[in-house]
Design an enzyme around this catalytic site. Structure first.
Site: not given
Ligand code: NAD
Length: 497
Positions: A226, A281
């Site tokens: 995200s 995404c």
């Molecule tokens: P997220 O940001 O919650 O988590 C992603 C990663 O970050 C995970 O490995 C998680 O453990 C870690 N993380 C979560 N909170 C954290 C924190 N506070 N500090 C450090 N690390 C942390 O995302 P999600 O819910 O797993 O996935 C969905 C999101 O990913 C959506 O926003 C989607 O749009 C995005 N996404 C983007 C793409 C792209 O190519 N741009 C592709 C796939 C998903």
């Protein structure tokens, strides 16, 4: 209880975890296992193994690295159904969709099989008298990948095949929501002959991420997730001297011009809006209609929604599975509440859906809002669920201004039969990936993937040629060899010729 743990230096990490988190089967709501959550000491063990393996691996002949990639590719093809089933069990997406995810990851592995060609440098003979110049690309060292829940196979495979083929070693921190598939990848890589320590996994949450971002022996970080976390990862990791590519969230718009083929546009809006329950995404979350397009498009969208089958991902005929967790389902439902109270017209409401026999599952039905405006939270925020908003615009320019004014810039699409309008759109739009009568414009592995604006931080897109550039640094060599001419000391700047 099944515990999914780390993979370090070619084997399962067998020390008991101090912290664990739950893993669910989203279709039933039952807890299917627990995942070990790493702290700094497990991250350090993985980085040490990767650091140790690096010197040997970077010197491994290109042909050997390629052959290991080919062997891994063969194993993946053989095990693709097992991998897809694992994805369905922990993520919830339909088996068909999961097979598609494995395929898109596999394509990056196939790209990496060609690394000997991709790493070729330039050579210029006789740039000055007896002087040649050439470039080589060398690996960075230990690279880390931090990945989201929504593509637990594909997104890590956007990263590690290229990183490893380039001669780096790798530490992957997968999403803690669906951690099993990465373990299968580690086992397949080992079976393919990858030396111990070249690919490692630390399972975990923020603690593991923070340990990665501050570890002095990690040279580069690839992140996908995200936007708030992407920004955080980018800022922390660059502050700690690392090369970073951080891909963030999205709010993807699909414009439908009045001359579009409305059946094609309706199929596209439903497929791209509700596929994988909107947890992509590149999902379309906003349909922007121009002129009278909405009046002709919406009945066709609703017809298709009436036939859409929501159910467990492994059930025959299911087209849309559950959301990842109960908390996420409730969060998405709260956006539907907000959209209603903010004055959007709720045309399809997924909140009351019950899937018979799966009452505990994290299901939410397809939801459609009409007459959404840009100040509403359902427009502003990334919902990441099966909620599609329709914004009606009076003109093409109004539609373009809406999209260009949005802070996200991952993907977008235009539906039209007018080549000139499509060409103008591709030029005018401030978004990194553009579809023309294609709702989800994800490039194949020999191109690179990346959005603009708040959908990416750092200068590199992911996989494809940009992946090779991200995971290597160029070196330029200027050689005079042999050098029969001794001109003596010359403090001037060389003038060639
Ligand atoms: P997220 O940001 O919650 O988590 C992603 C990663 O970050 C995970 O490995 C998680 O453990 C870690 N993380 C979560 N909170 C954290 C924190 N506070 N500090 C450090 N690390 C942390 O995302 P999600 O819910 O797993 O996935 C969905 C999101 O990913 C959506 O926003 C989607 O749009 C995005 N996404 C983007 C793409 C792209 O190519 N741009 C592709 C796939 C998903």
């Amino acid at each position: 209880m099944n515990t999914i743990t780390h993979w370090i230096d070619g084997r399962t990490w067998d020390e008991a975890a101090e912290r664990t988190g739950p893993v669910f089967n989203p279709a039933t709501g039952a807890r299917s296992g627990e995942v070990a959550l790493a702290g700094p000491s497990e991250v350090d063990a993985a980085v040490r193994a990767a650091r140790q393996a690096f010197e040997g691996w970077r010197r491994a002949p290109l042909t050997r690295r390629q052959n290991i990639m080919f062997a891994y590719r063969e194993l993946l093809v053989r095990r693709r159904l097992d991998m897809a089933r694992m994805l369905t069990a922990e993520h919830g997406k339909t088996l068909d969709d999961a097979l598609g995810e494995v395929q898109r990851g596999l394509e990056v592995v196939e790209f990496a099989c060609n690394i000997a060609h991709l790493l070729k440098g330039d050579f210029s003979e006789q740039v000055s008298r007896e002087v040649d110049t050439f470039t080589i690309r060398q690996p960075l060292g230990v690279a880390a990948g931090i990945t989201p829940f929504n593509f637990p196979a594909m997104v890590p495979m956007w990263m590690f095949p290229i990183a490893i083929a380039c001669g780096n070693t790798f530490v992957l921190k997968p999403s803690e929501r669906d951690p099993s598939v990465s373990r299968l990848n580690a086992e397949l890589l080992a079976e393919a002959g990858l030396p111990d320590g070249v690919f490692n996994i630390v399972q975990g949450d923020k603690q593991a991420v923070d340990a990665i971002l501050t570890h002095p022996d990690i040279a580069a970080v690839s992140f996908v997730g995200s936007t708030p976390i992407a920004r955080y990862v980018y800022e922390q990791a660059t502050r700690n001297g690392k090369r970073v590519q951080a891909l963030g969230g999205a709010k993807n718009h699909m414009i439908v011009l009045p001359d579009a083929d409305m059946d094609l546009a309706a199929d596209a809006a439903v497929s791209a809006g509700y596929g994988s329950a909107g947890e992509r995404c590149m999902a379309i979350s906003v349909v922007v209609t121009v002129g009278d397009a909405a009046d002709r498009l919406l009945p066709k969208v609703r017809e298709r929604l009436a036939d859409l089958v929501v159910g467990p991902g492994d059930a025959e005929g299911s087209q849309m599975g559950p959301l990842i967790t109960a908390a996420h389902r409730d969060r998405v439902a709260s956006y539907i509440d907000a959209g209603e109270s903010e004055g959007a017209v709720l045309m399809e409401d997924g909140r009351s859906l019950v899937v018979a026999g799966h009452e505990g599952g994290f299901f939410l039905g397809p939801t459609l809002f009409d007459r959404v405006s840009s100040d509403m939270s359902i427009y502003r925020d990334e919902i990441f669920g099966p909620v599609l908003s329709v914004v009606r615009c009076g003109s093409y320019q109004e539609a373009i201004d809406l999209i260009n004014g949005n802070p996200y810039g991952n993907g977008t699409a235009v539906f039209t039969n007018d080549g000139g309008a499509a060409r103008k759109f591709q030029s005018d739009i401030s978004v990194g990936m553009v579809g023309i009568n294609v709702p989800i414009p994800v490039p194949l592995a020999f191109y690179s993937f990346g959005g603009w604006k708040d959908s990416i931080f750092g200068g590199h897109s992911i996989y494809g040629p940009e992946g090779v550039h991200f995971y290597t640094r160029p070196k330029v060599v200027i050689s005079r060899w042999p050098d029969p001419i001794h001109r003596g000391v010359d403090l001037g700047f060389p003038q060639h010729g």
